[in-house]
Design an enzyme around this catalytic site. Structure first.
Site, short mmCIF file in Angstrom:
data_model
loop_
_atom_site.label_atom_id
_atom_site.label_comp_id
_atom_site.label_asym_id
_atom_site.label_seq_id
_atom_site.Cartn_x
_atom_site.Cartn_y
_atom_site.Cartn_z
N CYS A 156 0.59 -0.94 -2.33
CA CYS A 156 0.70 -0.56 -0.92
C CYS A 156 1.38 0.79 -0.75
O CYS A 156 1.51 1.30 0.36
CB CYS A 156 1.48 -1.60 -0.13
SG CYS A 156 0.86 -3.26 -0.29
N ASP A 172 4.55 1.40 -1.38
CA ASP A 172 5.99 1.34 -1.13
C ASP A 172 6.65 0.14 -1.81
O ASP A 172 6.17 -0.98 -1.74
CB ASP A 172 6.31 1.34 0.37
CG ASP A 172 5.26 0.61 1.17
OD1 ASP A 172 4.78 -0.43 0.71
OD2 ASP A 172 4.92 1.08 2.27
N CYS A 205 7.37 6.61 1.16
CA CYS A 205 7.39 7.87 1.88
C CYS A 205 8.83 8.25 2.24
O CYS A 205 9.76 7.47 2.05
CB CYS A 205 6.54 7.77 3.13
SG CYS A 205 7.31 6.80 4.43
N CYS A 215 7.99 1.21 7.63
CA CYS A 215 8.97 1.61 6.61
C CYS A 215 10.33 0.99 6.93
O CYS A 215 11.08 0.60 6.04
CB CYS A 215 9.09 3.13 6.54
SG CYS A 215 7.53 4.00 6.71
#
Ligand SMILES: Cc1ncc(COP(=O)(O)O)c(C=O)c1O
Ligand code: FES
Lengths: 130, 404
Positions: free
Chosen positions: A37, A39, A63, A106
């Site tokens: 994915c 992350d 990110c 996130c």
């Protein structure tokens, strides 16, 4: 995409990068996300005898917003009790960092990571009730 | 050296100053502003002459007849016109189309539209290097196949399909062959006398011309027919109506004229820079080049830095303008469909950078980029739990991830 100053600051100077000894009964590890994915977040906390988080460390593959979310979280949880730390919501993180809507996930990841770390340390301490 | 450094020539290029000058001469009252379709006065005649000069320059670069060039607004429109136009014209012969999974969206979405209209499309898988072989095309042909659409150079990974060999297959089987050459014109030799291509999409802005202008090559011998997609005044022999944008067309013509003169020298220079870049990055642990390195446009390098996520890498490289296949850089949260189609695992797709080099890139720019990338990768690996695990000897494929 333009990054907020706070995201940039955490990204440039991430706080509490590192790892804690997972074999220590007072250390809880939360690893969430998946490489597929894009992350993966590893958040670790260490609690003292009173159930207060005395140390926190993270490493994040993801990110800049994911890195900033986890860095900020380690700052926030230090000195808090486990119960108190479970109250942290992804929205608080997103607001503090000024994350745009596409980056909300996130901060969700960071919330998931701290929850997982808390659950882990509770389990290790044989104290699984919520 | 001027920061940030532009290393995204595959996205677009700056207009060459010579091109800008030619364009500026087609705008104001003192210059060549007329409507090329005006037949009744010299303003029109002069504009028409400029348009026809440009048409010849474009045709010369790909070795075809100027009458085979139809102006469009860019490669997107040219792809649409070629694919829908040919499908609509030849629908009585069949409704099967062949393309690949790694085409540009202009091709893929045109094909999707045709599927909604009742056509059937086969999306070929490239090999792990990103190439489509003539044998694969031949095996996939059916009696009702009317069109094959494949790109010459891939925009993400720069790999070059063997258009000449695929053209032999399609011609032998009497199937129309459309080639998206947006990324290859002026970078690789294209000779339409030798290549049995029926339709070819071109654009100006990847070759130091302006955005918003392109062309479709439509073969005359043997004659290929397309249904127009834009109706109106019957410009461009009815294939594409709309007042011709003289300044844009003149810009594209000048860009293609310059390319014809300078492309071999330029290709040598950009290839040398790319090789320098690759040499400078190869010594980093766990790097992977995506796509074939020998069949590749000179200015492209697509490279994955394992265990480092692409968007955060670009964030660390703010002095460099480049692009990534990472999902985090796209609104869709999907990593690059091109890299996935190569069978790269998602991780490597998330970890990729596309660096594209062009006319104004210098050796100094490349030295700087190498240094910055080394620094950024090391910094982010320090932050990466995956790097830790890799260094501890953990097999990441065996870990149970909490995928979300
Ligand atoms: C392979 C390819 N096809 C089509 C296009 C679209 O071209 P244009 O921007 O001229 O519409 C591009 C560039 O974006 C491209 O790289
Ligand atoms: S981790 Fe993918 S967008 Fe933040």
């Amino acid at each position: 995409m333009a990054y907020s100053d706070k995201v940039l600051d955490h990204y440039e100077n991430p706080r509490n990068v590192g790892r804690l000894d997972d074999s220590d009964a007072n250390v809880g590890t939360g690893m969430v996300g998946a490489p597929a994915c894009g992350d993966v977040m590893r958040l670790q906390i260490k609690v003292d005898g009173d159930g207060v988080i005395e140390d926190a460390k993270f490493k994040t593959y993801g990110c800049g917003s994911a890195i900033a979310s986890s860095s900020l979280l380690t700052e926030w949880v230090k000195g808090r009790s486990l119960d108190d730390a479970t109250q942290i919501r992804n929205k608080d993180i997103a607001n503090e960092l000024g994350l745009p809507p596409v980056k909300i996930h996130c901060s969700v990841l960071a919330e998931d990571a701290i929850k997982a770390a808390i659950a882990d340390v509770r389990k290790k301490q044989g104290n699984t009730e919520e | 050296m001027q920061l940030p450094i532009y290393l995204d020539y595959a996205a677009t290029t700056p207009v060459d100053p010579r091109v800008a000058k030619a364009m500026a001469e087609c705008l104001t009252i003192e210059s060549n502003f007329g409507n090329p379709a005006s037949r009744s006065h010299q303003f029109g005649w002069k504009a028409e002459e400029a348009v026809e000069d440009a048409r010849r320059n474009v045709a010369d670069l790909i070795n075809c007849d100027p009458r085979e060039i139809v102006w469009t607004s860019g490669a997107t429109e040219a792809d649409n016109l070629a694919i829908k136009g040919a499908a609509h014209f030849y629908h009585r012969k069949g409704k099967h189309i062949i393309t690949s999974k790694i085409e540009h969206k202009a091709v893929l979405d045109s094909c999707r539209q045709l599927e909604r209209e009742g056509y059937e499309v086969t999306y070929l898988d490239p090999d792990s290097n990103g190439l489509i072989s003539p044998e694969t095309v031949e095996k996939t042909l059916r009696p009702d196949t009317i069109l094959v659409s494949l790109m010459h150079v891939n925009n993400e990974i720069g790999v070059v399909n063997d258009i000449e060999a695929i053209g032999e297959v399609t011609r032998r089987n009497k199937v129309i062959f459309h080639v998206d050459a947006a990324q290859s014109a002026g970078k690789l030799d294209i000779d339409l006398e030798k290549m049995q291509v029926d339709l070819m999409a071109l654009t100006a802005h990847k070759l130091y011309g302006p955005k918003g202008i392109g062309a479709l090559y439509v073969r005359r011998k043997p004659r290929v027919r397309i249904e127009p997609q834009i109706h109106g005044g019957g410009h461009e022999r009815g294939m594409r109506s709309g007042t011709l944008a003289t300044h844009q067309i003149v810009g594209m013509g000048e860009a293609y004229r310059i390319a014809r003169e300078e492309m071999h020298e330029e290709a040598r220079r950009t290839l040398a820079l790319r090789e320098k870049l690759l040499r400078g990055l190869e010594d980093i642990e766990e790097v992977y080049v995506n796509g074939d390195l020998t069949h590749r446009a000179p200015g492209n390098l697509n490279i994955s830095f394992n265990f480092v996520e692409g968007e955060s890498l670009m964030m660390a490289l703010r002095e460099l303008a480049l692009s990534s296949g990472s999902a985090c850089t796209s609104a869709s949260l999907e990593p690059s469909y091109v890299l996935r189609a190569l069978g790269r695992n998602d991780e490597l797709a998330h970890s990729s950078l596309r660096i594209s080099i062009g006319r104004f890139t210098t050796g100094e720019d490349i030295d700087y980029a190498i240094e910055r990338i080394h620094y950024a990768v090391a910094k982010l690996r320090e932050l990466s739990p995956l790097w830790d695990m890799y260094k501890d000897g953990v097999d990441l494929d065996q870990v149970q991830w909490a995928a979300h």
